[in-house]
Structure formats: structure tokens, C-alpha cells
Design a protein around this motif. Structure first.
Motif, short mmCIF file in Angstrom:
data_model
loop_
_atom_site.label_atom_id
_atom_site.label_comp_id
_atom_site.label_asym_id
_atom_site.label_seq_id
_atom_site.Cartn_x
_atom_site.Cartn_y
_atom_site.Cartn_z
N UNK A 71 0.85 -1.20 0.00
CA UNK A 71 0.00 0.00 0.00
C UNK A 71 0.89 1.25 0.00
N UNK A 72 0.96 1.92 -1.14
CA UNK A 72 1.86 3.07 -1.29
C UNK A 72 1.10 4.35 -1.64
N UNK A 73 -0.19 4.42 -1.30
CA UNK A 73 -0.98 5.58 -1.70
C UNK A 73 -1.10 6.66 -0.66
N UNK A 74 -0.33 6.56 0.43
CA UNK A 74 -0.42 7.58 1.48
C UNK A 74 0.49 8.76 1.14
N UNK A 75 0.26 9.84 1.89
CA UNK A 75 1.12 11.00 1.68
C UNK A 75 2.54 10.68 2.14
N UNK A 76 3.50 11.17 1.40
CA UNK A 76 4.90 10.87 1.72
C UNK A 76 5.33 11.61 2.98
N UNK A 77 6.24 10.95 3.72
CA UNK A 77 6.91 11.54 4.89
C UNK A 77 5.93 12.04 5.95
N UNK A 78 4.84 11.30 6.16
CA UNK A 78 3.95 11.65 7.27
C UNK A 78 4.64 11.33 8.59
N UNK A 85 1.73 4.70 13.20
CA UNK A 85 2.56 4.87 14.41
C UNK A 85 4.02 5.20 14.12
N UNK A 86 4.55 4.71 13.00
CA UNK A 86 5.94 5.00 12.65
C UNK A 86 6.04 5.90 11.42
N UNK A 87 4.95 6.55 11.04
CA UNK A 87 4.95 7.46 9.91
C UNK A 87 4.91 6.74 8.58
N UNK A 88 5.18 7.47 7.52
CA UNK A 88 5.25 6.90 6.17
C UNK A 88 6.60 7.23 5.56
N UNK A 89 6.99 6.46 4.54
CA UNK A 89 8.32 6.61 3.96
C UNK A 89 8.28 7.45 2.68
N UNK A 90 9.38 7.45 1.95
CA UNK A 90 9.53 8.30 0.78
C UNK A 90 8.60 7.90 -0.37
N UNK A 91 8.10 6.66 -0.35
CA UNK A 91 7.19 6.19 -1.39
C UNK A 91 5.73 6.26 -0.95
N UNK A 92 5.50 6.75 0.27
CA UNK A 92 4.14 6.81 0.77
C UNK A 92 3.65 5.50 1.36
N UNK A 93 4.57 4.65 1.77
CA UNK A 93 4.22 3.38 2.39
C UNK A 93 4.19 3.48 3.90
N UNK A 94 3.31 2.71 4.53
CA UNK A 94 3.21 2.70 5.99
C UNK A 94 4.46 2.04 6.57
N UNK A 95 5.13 2.72 7.50
CA UNK A 95 6.40 2.21 8.03
C UNK A 95 6.22 0.96 8.89
N UNK A 96 5.10 0.81 9.55
CA UNK A 96 4.86 -0.41 10.32
C UNK A 96 4.85 -1.62 9.38
#
Length: 318
Positions: A71-78, A85-96
Motif C-alpha cells: 500500500x503506497x498511496x499515502x502521503x509521503x513523509x507523514x 505509528x511509525x509514519x510513512x516513507x519516501x514512497x508513501x508506504x506505511x512504516x509499520x
């Protein structure tokens, strides 16, 4: 005059079945003592609980967590939040989700490395110690030669060559299995030297001489009589090999010579996020924390096993 017989003479000799039952009972009691001693080691118990939780997180977390690593549709660097809980990465993926996948691959690599390095090290160390002569000289000199070169350099050369060959062949780069195999093939050196030293001492014992006199083969003597007396060293070294493999794989992937996409690992995640340390520190430190937790938990377990198996404490009341 009535002949007096000693109590020892009157006692019937144990049958083979009774002797086997006695040996089995003694072995079972010894393992119970080792287990009790291990669970009295607070740091080891903490490490065991932590490691089990990490394994559950890696292999069951994907089925329980609401997001997938695809799932890579989130906003980047949240930044970290209730939803991420661990934010999102450069591709918009959930870090957990990314950490679940990375931890799983890192643990898979560590397990393969520990198994392979232990098997190779035990077999070669046993043969060198028991056979001696030119076999011992050949294996020992080969170990000395490899120990001169840092393991990270050897692994980097092997994996790099494999990476070049696989790219040239169109397979898309190296994968975690190749990295695990190469790390396992350089991780057996220390355990081989330890096992060799123990076998050199054990091969002169009376029970080994007796087995030799009865015509037992070399393989039977080594694997049936000698190696069971080194099980404590084997278990401890195999445990510590997991922590070493996690750190070595992380270092290799950090340099860009380890696991390649589409595979992943904690080391690769660190490498991809190393430039975000100042702007988006959670991407680096969450992954770094998982590497530290795996290494600490396994080292605590290894320390507990070493204390539990310590032959100098076998007379201590358990």
C-alpha cells in the motif's frame, strides 16, 4: 562357617534396558537443571520474550496489521500518528508494514546463516580435531587465511560478484537467499576453531579409546560420542551467530551490496533512509531500533545459555 557376601556382590547387575532408562533419566534431569538455571537468568528471560515478540511481529504482523507493504498511496513523509505509528516513507508506504516485511527478511537471513555456519563449522572443526595430521593442517591453515581478511570484505566481494552475474543474466539482481548463503559460508570460522579445540581434548578420553577398540567408525565416534559432549558450545555459538548475521547483513545492505529489491531487509531500509536522518529521523531510527532489539535479545539469550551450560556450575544446587 557361613560365607559372608558383600552387599555389592548381592546386588543384581542392571540390565541393558535398566541402564538405558537410567541414562535417559539422567539426561532428562540434566536438561531440567539447565532449563531452571536459564529461566533464573533475568536478562536471558527478557531477551527470550523480546525475541519471541519480534518473531511474532515479523511473521504474524502482516496478517494482523491493517496496511500492507504494497500500500503506497499515502502521503509521503507523514510523521508518526495514531493511523501510522511509525509514519510513512519516501514512497508513501506505511512504516509499520515496511518494518514487518524488513524484519521478516532479516530474521530469515539470520536463521539460514546460523544454521549453515553451525553445520559447516561443527563438521569441519570435528574432522580437523579428530583426524589430525594433514586434514587438521589443511583446515586450520584455511581458517587462518580467511580470518586475516575481514568477513565483511569477503561477503561484499562474493555478493557483489553474484549481483553482477545475476544482472548480466537478466534475473534482476541478488536476493536474500544468495546473501544468506554467502554470509553462512564465511560465518563458520570461529565455531570451527572452538569445536576443533574441544575435540582435540575429547579424543584422548577413555570412552573414545573404548569405542575405537570396539571397532566404531570415525563418523560414529565423532557424531555419536564426541559431538554430544559439545552441545553446549554448539547451542551458544548458533544463538550468537543469529545476532552477528543480523549486524553483518545490515552493514552489507547499508553499503548497497546486500539485499536488493524486490527483496528487502532492515539493512536495506536503513540504506534507503540514511539521507533522511535530519529531515525525517523516524524513518532511520525506527529501523535502527529494530536491529538493536534483535541483536540485544539474541545476545541476552546467548549469555543465559552460556551460564546455564557452564560446567563449573553443575554442582550448584538448582
Amino acid at each position: 562357617m557361613t560365607e559372608m557376601t558383600s552387599p555389592v556382590a548381592q546386588a543384581p547387575a542392571p540390565t541393558s534396558g535398566e541402564a538405558s532408562q537410567f541414562d535417559s533419566s539422567n539426561t532428562r534431569k540434566q536438561w531440567q537443571v539447565i532449563a531452571r538455571r536459564f529461566f533464573r537468568h533475568k536478562a536471558a528471560v527478557f531477551g527470550l520474550v523480546l525475541f519471541v515478540l519480534l518473531v511474532l511481529f515479523a511473521f504474524l504482523g502482516g496478517a494482523l496489521w491493517k496496511y500492507s507493504y504494497t500500500d503506497l498511496g499515502f502521503r509521503r513523509y507523514l510523521p508518526p500518528s495514531a493511523d501510522h505509528p511509525f509514519g510513512t516513507d519516501r514512497l508513501g508506504g506505511d512504516m509499520v508494514a515496511q518494518l514487518i516485511r524488513g524484519t521478516q527478511f532479516s530474521l530469515q537471513i539470520a536463521m539460514v546463516v546460523a544454521l549453515l555456519s553451525t553445520v559447516v563449522g561443527v563438521v569441519l572443526g570435528s574432522l580437523a580435531g579428530y583426524l589430525g595430521g594433514w586434514v587438521d593442517t589443511l583446515i586450520s591453515r584455511f581458517i587462518d587465511l580467511l580470518l586475516v581478511i575481514p568477513g565483511l570484505v569477503i561477503a561484499a566481494v562474493l555478493v557483489r560478484n553474484s549481483f553482477v552475474v545475476s544482472v548480466a543474466g537478466g534475473s534482476g539482481g541478488s536476493n536474500w537467499v544468495i546473501v544468506a548463503l554467502y554470509l553462512g559460508l564465511i560465518g563458520w570460522l570461529s565455531i570451527a576453531r572452538v569445536i576443533r579445540g574441544m575435540v582435540l581434548s575429547l579424543r584422548e578420553k577413555e570412552f573414545i579409546e573404548a569405542a575405537r577398540a570396539l571397532g566404531a567408525s570415525t563418523w560414529r565416534i565423532v557424531f555419536r560420542h564426541i559431538l554430544p559432549n559439545t552441545v553446549d558450545v554448539i547451542v551458544v555459538n548458533a544463538t550468537l551467530a543469529i545476532a552477528q548475521a543480523v549486524l553483518l547483513e545490515a552493514a552489507l545492505s547499508f553499503l548497497g551490496l546486500g539485499v536488493q529489491s524486490p527483496d528487502t531487509s532492515l539493512g536495506l531500509m536503513i540504506s534507503l533512509n540514511k539521507n533522511e536522518l535530519t529531515l525525517h529521523p523516524w524513518l532511520f531510527f525506527t529501523t535502527f531500533t529494530f536491529i538493536v532489539l534483535i541483536s540485544l535479545s539474541v545476545n541476552f539469550i546467548g549469555d543465559g545459555l552460556r551460564d546455564a551450560f557452564d560446567p563449573r556450575q553443575r554442582r550448584v544446587k538448582a
